[in-house]
Design a protein around this motif. Structure first.
Motif, PDB file in Angstrom:
ATOM      1  N   GLU A 161     101.896  58.734  -4.791  1.00  0.00           N
ATOM      2  CA  GLU A 161     102.026  57.450  -4.107  1.00  0.00           C
ATOM      3  C   GLU A 161     102.641  57.639  -2.723  1.00  0.00           C
ATOM      4  OE1 GLU A 161     103.959  52.981  -4.734  1.00  0.00           O
ATOM      5  OE2 GLU A 161     104.168  54.508  -6.313  1.00  0.00           O
ATOM      6  N   LEU A 162     103.667  58.494  -2.632  1.00  0.00           N
ATOM      7  CA  LEU A 162     104.255  58.789  -1.327  1.00  0.00           C
ATOM      8  C   LEU A 162     103.218  59.424  -0.411  1.00  0.00           C
ATOM      9  CD1 LEU A 162     106.683  59.209   0.664  1.00  0.00           C
ATOM     10  CD2 LEU A 162     106.923  61.482  -0.374  1.00  0.00           C
ATOM     11  N   ARG A 163     102.490  60.423  -0.930  1.00  0.00           N
ATOM     12  CA  ARG A 163     101.467  61.111  -0.125  1.00  0.00           C
ATOM     13  C   ARG A 163     100.443  60.127   0.422  1.00  0.00           C
ATOM     14  NH1 ARG A 163      97.520  64.014  -3.888  1.00  0.00           N
ATOM     15  NH2 ARG A 163      96.880  61.824  -4.048  1.00  0.00           N
ATOM     16  N   ASP A 164      99.941  59.249  -0.441  1.00  0.00           N
ATOM     17  CA  ASP A 164      98.891  58.320  -0.026  1.00  0.00           C
ATOM     18  C   ASP A 164      99.428  57.251   0.929  1.00  0.00           C
ATOM     19  OD1 ASP A 164      97.246  59.787  -1.663  1.00  0.00           O
ATOM     20  OD2 ASP A 164      97.291  58.355  -3.325  1.00  0.00           O
ATOM     21  N   THR A 165     100.660  56.804   0.681  1.00  0.00           N
ATOM     22  CA  THR A 165     101.283  55.829   1.589  1.00  0.00           C
ATOM     23  C   THR A 165     101.490  56.442   2.962  1.00  0.00           C
ATOM     24  OG1 THR A 165     102.411  54.723  -0.252  1.00  0.00           O
ATOM     25  CG2 THR A 165     103.287  54.343   1.966  1.00  0.00           C
ATOM     26  N   MET A 166     101.978  57.690   2.980  1.00  0.00           N
ATOM     27  CA  MET A 166     102.198  58.389   4.243  1.00  0.00           C
ATOM     28  C   MET A 166     100.878  58.646   4.958  1.00  0.00           C
ATOM     29  SD  MET A 166     105.108  59.787   5.596  1.00  0.00           S
ATOM     30  CE  MET A 166     106.056  60.605   4.302  1.00  0.00           C
ATOM     31  N   ASP A 167      99.866  58.988   4.193  1.00  0.00           N
ATOM     32  CA  ASP A 167      98.554  59.262   4.764  1.00  0.00           C
ATOM     33  C   ASP A 167      98.007  58.024   5.486  1.00  0.00           C
ATOM     34  OD1 ASP A 167      96.150  61.315   4.594  1.00  0.00           O
ATOM     35  OD2 ASP A 167      95.316  59.340   4.181  1.00  0.00           O
ATOM     36  N   LEU A 168      98.077  56.883   4.826  1.00  0.00           N
ATOM     37  CA  LEU A 168      97.594  55.641   5.422  1.00  0.00           C
ATOM     38  C   LEU A 168      98.421  55.262   6.647  1.00  0.00           C
ATOM     39  CD1 LEU A 168      95.724  53.169   5.327  1.00  0.00           C
ATOM     40  CD2 LEU A 168      97.371  52.091   3.773  1.00  0.00           C
ATOM     41  N   LYS A 169      99.725  55.427   6.550  1.00  0.00           N
ATOM     42  CA  LYS A 169     100.615  55.089   7.671  1.00  0.00           C
ATOM     43  C   LYS A 169     100.295  55.938   8.889  1.00  0.00           C
ATOM     44  CE  LYS A 169     104.449  53.062   9.275  1.00  0.00           C
ATOM     45  NZ  LYS A 169     104.591  51.594   9.453  1.00  0.00           N
ATOM     46  N   LEU A 170     100.074  57.223   8.680  1.00  0.00           N
ATOM     47  CA  LEU A 170      99.779  58.121   9.796  1.00  0.00           C
ATOM     48  C   LEU A 170      98.429  57.795  10.429  1.00  0.00           C
ATOM     49  CD1 LEU A 170     101.036  61.446   8.213  1.00  0.00           C
ATOM     50  CD2 LEU A 170     101.907  60.466  10.332  1.00  0.00           C
ATOM     51  N   ARG A 171      97.429  57.541   9.602  1.00  0.00           N
ATOM     52  CA  ARG A 171      96.094  57.292  10.136  1.00  0.00           C
ATOM     53  C   ARG A 171      96.015  55.977  10.910  1.00  0.00           C
ATOM     54  NH1 ARG A 171      92.709  56.328   6.434  1.00  0.00           N
ATOM     55  NH2 ARG A 171      93.884  56.665   4.518  1.00  0.00           N
ATOM     56  N   THR A 172      96.843  55.010  10.539  1.00  0.00           N
ATOM     57  CA  THR A 172      96.778  53.703  11.207  1.00  0.00           C
ATOM     58  C   THR A 172      97.788  53.542  12.331  1.00  0.00           C
ATOM     59  OG1 THR A 172      98.275  52.763   9.540  1.00  0.00           O
ATOM     60  CG2 THR A 172      95.899  52.573   9.137  1.00  0.00           C
ATOM     61  N   THR A 173      98.844  54.370  12.332  1.00  0.00           N
ATOM     62  CA  THR A 173      99.942  54.173  13.280  1.00  0.00           C
ATOM     63  C   THR A 173     100.048  55.261  14.335  1.00  0.00           C
ATOM     64  OG1 THR A 173     101.188  53.080  11.510  1.00  0.00           O
ATOM     65  CG2 THR A 173     102.433  53.732  13.464  1.00  0.00           C
ATOM     66  N   LEU A 174      99.706  56.502  13.951  1.00  0.00           N
ATOM     67  CA  LEU A 174      99.965  57.616  14.859  1.00  0.00           C
ATOM     68  C   LEU A 174      99.003  57.664  16.044  1.00  0.00           C
ATOM     69  CD1 LEU A 174     101.922  59.889  15.265  1.00  0.00           C
ATOM     70  CD2 LEU A 174     100.507  61.362  13.850  1.00  0.00           C
ATOM     71  N   GLU A 175      97.780  57.203  15.859  1.00  0.00           N
ATOM     72  CA  GLU A 175      96.784  57.260  16.941  1.00  0.00           C
ATOM     73  C   GLU A 175      97.288  56.585  18.222  1.00  0.00           C
ATOM     74  OE1 GLU A 175      93.799  58.112  19.231  1.00  0.00           O
ATOM     75  OE2 GLU A 175      93.662  58.747  17.128  1.00  0.00           O
ATOM     76  N   PRO A 176      97.727  55.310  18.190  1.00  0.00           N
ATOM     77  CA  PRO A 176      98.221  54.702  19.424  1.00  0.00           C
ATOM     78  C   PRO A 176      99.492  55.366  19.973  1.00  0.00           C
ATOM     79  CG  PRO A 176      98.586  53.246  17.547  1.00  0.00           C
ATOM     80  CD  PRO A 176      97.691  54.332  17.078  1.00  0.00           C
TER      81      PRO A 176
END
Length: 319
Positions: A295-310
């Motif tokens: 759950e941590l891995r998947d939450t972190m994965d989604l957060k990075l893909r949606t937040t890190l780009e900008p």
């Protein structure tokens, strides 16, 4: 300095890790090459750092800085530093070239040559290894103590990772730098850094650190292997071991990390705090605990893909 006899219980390396920023490759042949070299080294070795009081066994962490391989000796459970030495690759260049030349000749001989020719090439290969091992022992004299067979195996590992020595160092790179910080650099921050490298290859330099020293977490290895990321190369580091104090982006993942970044005076153009639960605190069955890690891995994965780009776009624009 007179060498003491090797103690087979303490004078040995039990684990080898590689710096994931400067060494790890996604090429399967290269990964296989250094994995085999690590296995052979750990399987049989006699080794201890000179002039230190710490007793083994030891963990060996390898990274590359400019034309040097850094041999970083650590405690195998806590990964706290014991001794670190810089080994210049320059005296080994001709031997490394000969290593690859003879290796190709050996593989070619196995396919088509006579038994006599194979034995002749193999004899040359053993002679080269002995020469390199003796040079390695000489260059590390009074720093790291090892027997000839260990030096032979270490030279093979150096050959396996040395192609990365030509890479641009973190200090010289123009890529945005991002630091992830959690409590012990065992779970949250290394997962974040590994996922950032996966999703933004060639666009950032991702580091991770902890407020205090942590241990390797094998649940992390398992759940990250499920998404194709090898975490066996990760070594926990503390914030005190950071060379840089200024980053383009700093992301803290625990409340104590947020406070520690401010106390240590670390600076970044972009500062973010993502409060993430620590799955190592989960109690229950193995599957229940693994579920928390996933759950941590998947939450972190989604957060990075949606937040890190900008965030990266802003950092790249600022550069």
């Amino acid at each position: 300095m007179e060498r003491r006899p090797f103690d087979p219980d303490t004078d040995r390396i039990v684990t080898v890790t590689l710096d994931p920023t400067t060494i790890t490759s996604v090429d399967p042949d290269e990964v296989h090459e250094w994995r085999v070299a690590i296995y052979d080294l750990v399987d049989t070795n006699r080794f201890y750092p000179a002039r230190v009081s710490a007793k083994g066994p030891y963990a060996l962490h390898l990274s590359i800085i400019h034309n040097h391989i850094v041999l970083d000796v650590r405690h195998p459970e806590t990964f706290s530093p014991i001794a670190a030495h810089y080994l210049s690759l320059t005296p080994f260049r001709s031997l490394i070239r000969d290593y690859f030349r003879i290796r190709e000749s050996y593989y070619e001989a196995i396919r088509s040559a006579s038994t006599f020719q194979i034995e002749a090439v193999d004899m040359g290969r053993r002679g080269l290894h002995n020469q390199a091992a003796e040079l390695l022992i000489e260059r590390l004299n009074n720093k790291l103590v090892m027997d000839l067979e260990t030096a032979r195996r270490l030279f093979t590992l150096i050959c396996a990772v040395q192609p990365y020595a030509a890479r641009v160092t973190e200090q010289e790179s123009q890529l945005p730098t991002i630091l992830f910080v959690c409590s012990m650099n065992s779970v949250r921050s290394p997962i974040a850094a590994a996922l950032a490298r996966k999703h933004f290859p060639g666009r950032l330099v991702a580091r991770s650190a902890g407020v205090r020293s942590g241990k390797v977490d094998h649940f992390v290895h398992q759940v990250m292997e499920e998404v194709g990321i090898d975490m066996s190369v990760h070594t926990p580091h503390t914030m005190d071991e950071l060379v840089a104090s200024n980053f383009d982006i700093i992301v803290t993942l625990a409340d104590d990390a947020n406070d520690a970044v401010a106390e240590r005076g670390l600076e970044a153009a972009i500062m973010e705090h993502w409060s993430m639960p620590d799955p190592s605190e989960m109690e229950g069955s193995r599957e229940l605990v693994l579920g928390a890690y996933r759950e941590l891995r998947d939450t972190m994965d989604l957060k990075l893909r949606t937040t890190l780009e900008p965030m990266l776009a802003s950092a790249e624009k600022g550069a």
